[in-house]
Design a protein around this motif. Sequence first.
Motif, PDB file in Angstrom:
ATOM      1  N   UNK A 102      -1.759  21.210 -10.693  1.00 47.69           N
ATOM      2  CA  UNK A 102      -1.919  19.899 -10.061  1.00 47.69           C
ATOM      3  C   UNK A 102      -0.604  19.128 -10.084  1.00 47.69           C
ATOM      4  N   UNK A 103      -0.381  18.372  -9.033  1.00 45.93           N
ATOM      5  CA  UNK A 103       0.779  17.490  -8.993  1.00 45.93           C
ATOM      6  C   UNK A 103       0.322  16.105  -9.430  1.00 45.93           C
ATOM      7  N   UNK A 104       0.607  15.756 -10.675  1.00 46.48           N
ATOM      8  CA  UNK A 104       0.228  14.448 -11.211  1.00 46.48           C
ATOM      9  C   UNK A 104       1.434  13.527 -11.155  1.00 46.48           C
ATOM     10  N   UNK A 105       1.289  12.431 -10.428  1.00 48.19           N
ATOM     11  CA  UNK A 105       2.402  11.513 -10.189  1.00 48.19           C
ATOM     12  C   UNK A 105       2.053  10.102 -10.637  1.00 48.19           C
ATOM     13  N   UNK A 106       3.072   9.368 -10.996  1.00 49.14           N
ATOM     14  CA  UNK A 106       2.943   7.966 -11.404  1.00 49.14           C
ATOM     15  C   UNK A 106       3.920   7.135 -10.588  1.00 49.14           C
ATOM     16  N   UNK A 107       3.376   6.100  -9.954  1.00 48.69           N
ATOM     17  CA  UNK A 107       4.238   5.139  -9.259  1.00 48.69           C
ATOM     18  C   UNK A 107       3.724   3.741  -9.610  1.00 48.69           C
ATOM     19  N   UNK A 108       4.592   2.938 -10.209  1.00 47.91           N
ATOM     20  CA  UNK A 108       4.204   1.584 -10.615  1.00 47.91           C
ATOM     21  C   UNK A 108       4.079   0.663  -9.395  1.00 47.91           C
ATOM     22  N   UNK A 109       3.152  -0.264  -9.465  1.00 47.21           N
ATOM     23  CA  UNK A 109       2.993  -1.247  -8.387  1.00 47.21           C
ATOM     24  C   UNK A 109       4.201  -2.168  -8.268  1.00 47.21           C
ATOM     25  N   UNK A 110       5.020  -2.238  -9.310  1.00 46.18           N
ATOM     26  CA  UNK A 110       6.196  -3.110  -9.300  1.00 46.18           C
ATOM     27  C   UNK A 110       7.424  -2.432  -8.694  1.00 46.18           C
ATOM     28  N   UNK A 111       7.296  -1.156  -8.309  1.00 44.46           N
ATOM     29  CA  UNK A 111       8.449  -0.430  -7.758  1.00 44.46           C
ATOM     30  C   UNK A 111       8.244  -0.156  -6.274  1.00 44.46           C
ATOM     31  N   UNK A 112       7.701  -1.160  -5.581  1.00 44.73           N
ATOM     32  CA  UNK A 112       7.442  -1.017  -4.147  1.00 44.73           C
ATOM     33  C   UNK A 112       7.919  -2.253  -3.393  1.00 44.73           C
ATOM     34  N   UNK A 113       9.044  -2.791  -3.820  1.00 44.62           N
ATOM     35  CA  UNK A 113       9.558  -4.011  -3.210  1.00 44.62           C
ATOM     36  C   UNK A 113      10.282  -3.737  -1.900  1.00 44.62           C
ATOM     37  N   UNK A 114      10.973  -2.588  -1.816  1.00 41.97           N
ATOM     38  CA  UNK A 114      11.759  -2.307  -0.614  1.00 41.97           C
ATOM     39  C   UNK A 114      10.991  -1.381   0.326  1.00 41.97           C
ATOM     40  N   UNK A 115      11.367  -1.431   1.598  1.00 42.18           N
ATOM     41  CA  UNK A 115      10.756  -0.545   2.584  1.00 42.18           C
ATOM     42  C   UNK A 115      11.115   0.911   2.292  1.00 42.18           C
ATOM     43  N   UNK A 116      12.319   1.136   1.744  1.00 43.37           N
ATOM     44  CA  UNK A 116      12.722   2.494   1.385  1.00 43.37           C
ATOM     45  C   UNK A 116      11.770   3.086   0.351  1.00 43.37           C
ATOM     46  N   UNK A 117      11.412   2.283  -0.655  1.00 40.39           N
ATOM     47  CA  UNK A 117      10.492   2.751  -1.695  1.00 40.39           C
ATOM     48  C   UNK A 117       9.115   3.044  -1.105  1.00 40.39           C
TER      49      UNK A 117
END
Length: 455
Positions: free
Chosen positions: A431-446
Amino acid sequence: MLILKVTEDYFIEKKYIAYVFFNEILGVNCSVEVDSKIKGYKLILPNGASINAPDLFFDKFNLSTLSPISLIPNSIDFLDCQLLGEDVKLPVLFGGTQVESGAETITLDYDFLGSAFFTITCMEEYLNDQRDKHGRFLGEFSIANKFKYLEQPIVDQAAEYIWQLCLSLDYALLKPSKTGSTYVTCDVDWPYDPRLNDFNSALKYIGYALIRKKSLKSAFGCLSRFILSKLGGGKDNNRKMVSWIMDVNEKAGNKVLFYFIPIKTSPFDSNDSLEKSEKISELLQEINTRGHSIGIHPGYECVSSIPVFEKSINTFQSRLLAEGIKHEPFHNRTHFLKWDIETTASFLEKNNINYDSTLGFADKVGFRCGTAHEFTMFDIKRRVVLKIKQRPLLFMEGSLLNEQYENVVERDLAFEKVKLIKDRALLYGGNFTMLWHNTYLESEYDKLLYLKVIK
């Protein structure tokens, strides 16, 4: 059924790793039997053919005299595994690369089970007391980093290699086809933006944006959001992004597991904890109503303080009970990915937590445990097989993008690296288990990178 013959010493450990290796990763039944007449391991196939391998790791294994010198490899060989259908060079942590093949017997120099036990149990972290300022064993310290195999699921590859050897001796063997999944998770460390409520927090970030990030745009954006919030306008981006994560994952057909901090244990934890925040109720209810899940994210000091850890678990359960939200199975990931190799897993099991997903490195993406499969955990110190399952964390956005870690600035390069990890995880049925914080989505690139990763 496969039969694995082993020597009597460290039978608990050998039976455990055989179960993980064959039953959990490959999906085939394998019984383990003691045979005093053999040396090493003898894997007997249904047609009577066999694979022999040395027992080098457990020959050195003694809990009372464990030392990095005796068990952490200073050098390794790489086994050419063309049987896997790709250009795989399998790291051999214990043993050599010689393979002798006959009509009914294959003999290896490679201690594949000892290597698997060392990797799956994070034995290196038990032996090496090097830690960062947060008390974490980093990927930087690991032999996987030293010998450049962190981006390989070496236990999964070893399992598939052994299976291919089995097939070369017994064509009638069958194993179930395993299809891996993408598990999307989010640690909601800061459900609401503290910079909108506190001028000192806003000022501190503005200084960081100007001095460290050298971004006038980020500094001005923070100031404008703070002013708008005081005038009754503007939106809290931290909160907004939690809903956005649900929106885009629902379109992609994914369910998201959100982890929340129960109590504030240090300045590294949010003030908007489950214990103190009333407004967080609407966020919990939205997640639950939309069919996503909620797990516990014990605060910064929990791993080093059992009473604080226990209070966190009790607070989490009480708050979700009050909200009428079920949390079964019970999922955990510790804040900052803090982990005590001697105590944390057993403590989690004692408190009826079913799954943990802490074991990824904070500073590097890749396979900390050498596998992308869920696996049963083992208490090295007490020599006990645990019931709790580990769902290894393979990718965290901060590990790859943060300037203090891998700092991959070019987003196309970042995606290629994530894709490599994901493809290798799924290739072997993991399985591909990934973590992305809600605070690391400020830019359109992210956001664009996030959308590509979750597909």
